[in-house]
Scaffold this motif. Structure first.
Motif, PDB file in Angstrom:
ATOM      1  N   THR A 110       0.919  -1.125  -0.093  1.00 19.47           N
ATOM      2  CA  THR A 110      -0.016   0.015   0.061  1.00 19.47           C
ATOM      3  C   THR A 110       0.775   1.371   0.025  1.00 19.47           C
ATOM      4  O   THR A 110       0.753   2.311  -0.730  1.00 19.47           O
ATOM      5  N   ALA A 111       2.002   1.224   0.885  1.00 18.19           N
ATOM      6  CA  ALA A 111       2.890   2.334   0.748  1.00 18.19           C
ATOM      7  C   ALA A 111       3.355   2.768  -0.688  1.00 18.19           C
ATOM      8  O   ALA A 111       3.636   3.836  -1.046  1.00 18.19           O
ATOM      9  N   LEU A 112       3.728   1.808  -1.405  1.00 14.86           N
ATOM     10  CA  LEU A 112       4.365   1.698  -2.679  1.00 14.86           C
ATOM     11  C   LEU A 112       3.469   2.408  -3.713  1.00 14.86           C
ATOM     12  O   LEU A 112       3.733   3.361  -4.179  1.00 14.86           O
ATOM     13  N   ALA A 113       1.925   2.014  -3.633  1.00 13.30           N
ATOM     14  CA  ALA A 113       1.019   2.553  -4.144  1.00 13.30           C
ATOM     15  C   ALA A 113       1.013   3.890  -4.080  1.00 13.30           C
ATOM     16  O   ALA A 113       0.846   4.874  -4.916  1.00 13.30           O
ATOM     17  N   GLU A 114       0.954   4.340  -2.896  1.00 13.51           N
ATOM     18  CA  GLU A 114       0.683   5.980  -2.456  1.00 13.51           C
ATOM     19  C   GLU A 114       1.958   6.684  -2.812  1.00 13.51           C
ATOM     20  O   GLU A 114       1.886   7.965  -3.472  1.00 13.51           O
ATOM     21  N   ARG A 115       3.284   6.183  -2.784  1.00 14.96           N
ATOM     22  CA  ARG A 115       4.503   6.746  -3.474  1.00 14.96           C
ATOM     23  C   ARG A 115       4.296   7.004  -5.036  1.00 14.96           C
ATOM     24  O   ARG A 115       4.803   8.149  -5.477  1.00 14.96           O
ATOM     25  N   LEU A 116       3.814   6.109  -5.796  1.00 16.71           N
ATOM     26  CA  LEU A 116       3.246   5.951  -7.067  1.00 16.71           C
ATOM     27  C   LEU A 116       2.553   7.089  -7.563  1.00 16.71           C
ATOM     28  O   LEU A 116       2.609   8.083  -8.319  1.00 16.71           O
ATOM     29  N   GLN A 117       1.372   7.297  -6.687  1.00 20.34           N
ATOM     30  CA  GLN A 117       0.533   8.189  -6.972  1.00 20.34           C
ATOM     31  C   GLN A 117       0.910   9.766  -6.581  1.00 20.34           C
ATOM     32  O   GLN A 117       1.070  10.393  -7.563  1.00 20.34           O
ATOM     33  N   VAL A 118       1.955   9.758  -5.772  1.00 16.25           N
ATOM     34  CA  VAL A 118       2.596  11.118  -5.335  1.00 16.25           C
ATOM     35  C   VAL A 118       3.442  11.548  -6.396  1.00 16.25           C
ATOM     36  O   VAL A 118       3.662  12.656  -7.092  1.00 16.25           O
ATOM     37  N   ALA A 119       4.309  10.394  -7.188  1.00 15.24           N
ATOM     38  CA  ALA A 119       5.140  10.684  -8.097  1.00 15.24           C
ATOM     39  C   ALA A 119       4.758  11.060  -9.389  1.00 15.24           C
ATOM     40  O   ALA A 119       5.048  12.109  -9.906  1.00 15.24           O
ATOM     41  N   VAL A 120       3.526  10.598  -9.717  1.00  9.73           N
ATOM     42  CA  VAL A 120       2.934  11.043 -11.110  1.00  9.73           C
ATOM     43  C   VAL A 120       2.279  12.184 -11.212  1.00  9.73           C
ATOM     44  O   VAL A 120       2.045  13.098 -11.757  1.00  9.73           O
ATOM     45  N   ALA A 121       1.875  12.742  -9.781  1.00 12.82           N
ATOM     46  CA  ALA A 121       1.112  13.934  -9.304  1.00 12.82           C
ATOM     47  C   ALA A 121       1.823  15.235  -9.757  1.00 12.82           C
ATOM     48  O   ALA A 121       1.593  16.108  -9.882  1.00 12.82           O
ATOM     49  N   GLU A 122       3.244  15.301  -9.266  1.00 10.40           N
ATOM     50  CA  GLU A 122       4.071  16.277  -9.514  1.00 10.40           C
ATOM     51  C   GLU A 122       4.029  16.690 -10.947  1.00 10.40           C
ATOM     52  O   GLU A 122       3.975  15.840 -12.093  1.00 10.40           O
ATOM     53  N   PRO A 123       4.247  17.954 -11.384  1.00 10.07           N
ATOM     54  CA  PRO A 123       4.099  18.536 -12.605  1.00 10.07           C
ATOM     55  C   PRO A 123       5.185  17.700 -13.804  1.00 10.07           C
ATOM     56  O   PRO A 123       6.231  17.777 -13.225  1.00 10.07           O
ATOM     57  N   PHE A 124       5.058  17.866 -14.766  1.00 12.42           N
ATOM     58  CA  PHE A 124       5.989  17.328 -15.899  1.00 12.42           C
ATOM     59  C   PHE A 124       6.334  18.822 -16.958  1.00 12.42           C
ATOM     60  O   PHE A 124       5.378  19.573 -16.850  1.00 12.42           O
TER      61      PHE A 124
END
Length: 593
Positions: free
Chosen positions: A518-532
């Motif tokens: 579950t923690a890895l899923a949250e980190r993936l969400q946060v990573a993609v949410a950062e602007p590109f």
């Protein structure tokens, strides 16, 4: 490194110089005979030829009494020293001896040409024969006057007595007669040296034969098989030529002693024809040349069978050998020069080998024709040329093996490249669906208690708007940056794949428990949410993520992907921008939904 054409020209000049040297030997005047051959304690070995006179019995009817009754029939031999050539007659040679030593002494008269058919030696004292010995390879080894490879007779001489040697020579081949008188220690030293060098040569040939047979069995390349035929035949030929085969291999078999050298020459030719044809790939250069080489090999093998079966006589077999013996070199040299000029490294070695071999062949031909003296160098020139040719052929096989290895490496690299293309997404460089399945299955097989594996299926939210607003190039760049960000976050042990469109998969193994998943899923969400950062400016998207765990939700890739997709679809229905495990509700609102 010189250009191929320069190398060809250089070796051609060396060949011409060697042939010129042979011509000068032919034109050199033979030495005039001395009054008598002086023997003393001061010398260990004396060349007999300077004191020899010759009488030729063309009708083959003279007896010893006839020769003794006509001393005026002898004259200085108008031939090179030690070589009467291929004359179809019986030769009588006279050699006066004078022992200058103060005491009696035993001397050994030796003819160092094992292929001599028959030689009758008479020792005359005060004009009367006191010794008669028969030498030659027409007798079994045990019946020779001296049990050794050369033909030798012991002579008991007294000082102050006039002696003459009469030698009656009857041989089917060339009458090559390198004659000398030696003391016993000198004879033993000479024989030991010969056995040593010929033993080394035979061992070298045996090693080449074994190497070629092993390579032929491993690679199934006929080139190595024909090299094995040539190496074995050449080794046996020189073992026979120098008399060691009669001494060690077939001491009681007179037919082999007299004729085996011809059989081995046919083997050398057959192997040489086919090895040259295969290594030069003559069919690619000239079908006619390739056909001639195949025909030459067939004729060589047929000639050997006919001769061994008694159908072809010795003279017919040697005539055939002389007719086809130079064909492999005459055809191989121009083809090798042509291919060497085109940059073929193996062809350069073949050309060099044939040039060196041709020197030995030319010397041997001149020797058998009675054109050059029977010296140690001339008698061994053909063997030296053959060994050098085999060494060059080893380099040829090395080059060809290297080419095969490089071709296999290129094929392997190309296959790996094609496999990589088949397993990789062309846009992002990540695994595609096929590559993901192949890489994921072994990891799932090791999943168990304390070793959970999680498969995360990601679908982007808002990606279509990026494509519609900024174009497909911007969308492609966004997908590449998302793939890079997922790889950086997931780590080297995780698998990251793009299934197509805006769907990604992250597979992580060795998770301790569901909390870590579950923690890895949250980190993936946060990573993609950062602007590109795109060419037109910053851009933000969200994602919906569903995941399944192994072995809890399945043990194979297909099942886990289906259940992760089910979880992801449930997240979409719940409002997007969320993470959800299969079979449970674990929503997490996206920071940038």
């Amino acid at each position: 490194m010189p250009a191929p054409s320069q190398s060809v020209a250089r070796w051609s000049r060396w060949l011409a110089l060697w042939l010129l040297a042979l011509a000068l030997c032919v034109l050199a005047a033979p030495a005039r005979p001395a009054d008598a051959l002086a023997l003393s304690d001061a010398v260990q070995r004396v060349d007999a030829w300077p004191a020899v006179t010759l009488a030729t019995d063309a009708a083959r009817r003279w007896t010893l009494d006839d020769v003794l009754a006509h001393p005026d029939a002898f004259a200085a031999a108008a031939t090179p020293p030690g070589n009467l050539g291929p004359r179809p007659a019986i030769h009588w040679l006279k050699l006066p001896l004078h022992l200058a030593a103060p005491a009696a002494r035993t001397w050994w008269f030796a003819i160092d040409y094992p292929l001599l058919d028959r030689a009758d030696l008479y020792l005359l004292r005060d004009g009367q024969p006191v010794v008669h010995r028969v030498m030659g390879n027409h007798r079994p080894y045990a019946q020779r006057p001296l049990p050794t490879r050369l033909h030798a007779v012991a002579l008991e001489l007294q000082p102050g007595v006039a002696y003459e040697l009469l030698l009656r020579v009857d041989t089917a081949g060339a009458a090559i007669l390198p004659m000398s008188l030696m003391t016993l220690p000198e004879l033993m030293r000479h024989e030991s040296d010969t056995r040593l060098w010929q033993g080394l040569a035979a061992g070298f040939g045996l090693c080449l034969f074994v190497y070629a047979v092993v390579r032929a069995a491993a690679s199934r390349d006929p080139m190595f098989l024909w090299f094995a035929v040539a190496a074995a035949s050449g080794t046996l030929f020189f073992f026979t030529y120098h008399g060691l085969a009669a001494q060690y291999l077939w001491p009681h078999h007179v037919w082999l002693t007299r004729n085996a050298a011809v059989l081995w020459m046919y083997g050398i030719l057959a192997g040489g024809f086919m090895f040259t044809e295969h290594t030069l790939a003559m069919a690619k250069v000239s079908r006619v040349a390739s056909g001639v080489m195949h025909a030459g090999a067939a004729v060589s093998l047929l000639g050997a069978v006919l001769f061994a079966g008694g159908v072809a006589s010795y003279s017919a077999a040697t005539v055939l050998l002389a007719s086809i013996g130079l064909v492999p070199m005459l055809i191989g040299l121009p083809v090798a020069a042509y291919r060497a000029h085109g940059g073929d490294r193996a062809a350069r070695w073949i050309f060099l080998g044939f040039c060196l071999y041709s020197l030995g062949v030319a010397t041997m031909a001149a020797l058998n024709a009675g054109l050059v003296p029977a010296t140690r160098w001339n008698l061994h020139a053909f063997q030296a040329g053959s060994l050098l040719l085999l060494l060059c052929w080893i380099m040829v096989m090395s080059v060809r093996a290297e080419e095969v290895r490089h071709a296999a490496d290129r094929a392997r690299i190309e296959q790996e490249r094609l496999t990589l293309i088949a397993r990789t997404d062309a846009l992002t460089g990540l695994l595609n669906r096929r590559g993901l399945h192949e890489a994921l299955e072994p990891r799932l097989a090791r999943a168990g208690a304390g070793r959970l594996a999680a498969v995360y299926l990601i679908d982007l939210d808002g990606f279509k708007a990026v494509n519609d607003s900024h174009g497909h190039d911007a969308g492609d760049e966004l997908l590449r940056q998302i793939g890079q960000r997922l790889c950086a976050l997931a780590g080297q042990d995780a698998l990251v794949a793009r299934l197509g469109g805006d769907e990604f998969v992250v597979a992580s193994s060795w998770l301790a428990d569901e909390t870590e998943a579950t923690a890895l899923a949250e980190r993936l969400q946060v990573a993609v949410a950062e602007p590109f950062t795109l060419p037109h400016g910053p851009c933000s998207v969200g994602m919906t993520l569903g995941y399944a765990l192994a072995p809890r939700h399945g043990t194979d890739a297909t099942t886990l992907l289906k259940r992760a997709d089910t979880a992801m679809y449930a997240g979409k229905q719940a409002g997007r921008g969320r993470s959800r495990a299969y079979g449970g509700a674990q929503p997490m609102a996206a920071r940038n939904a």
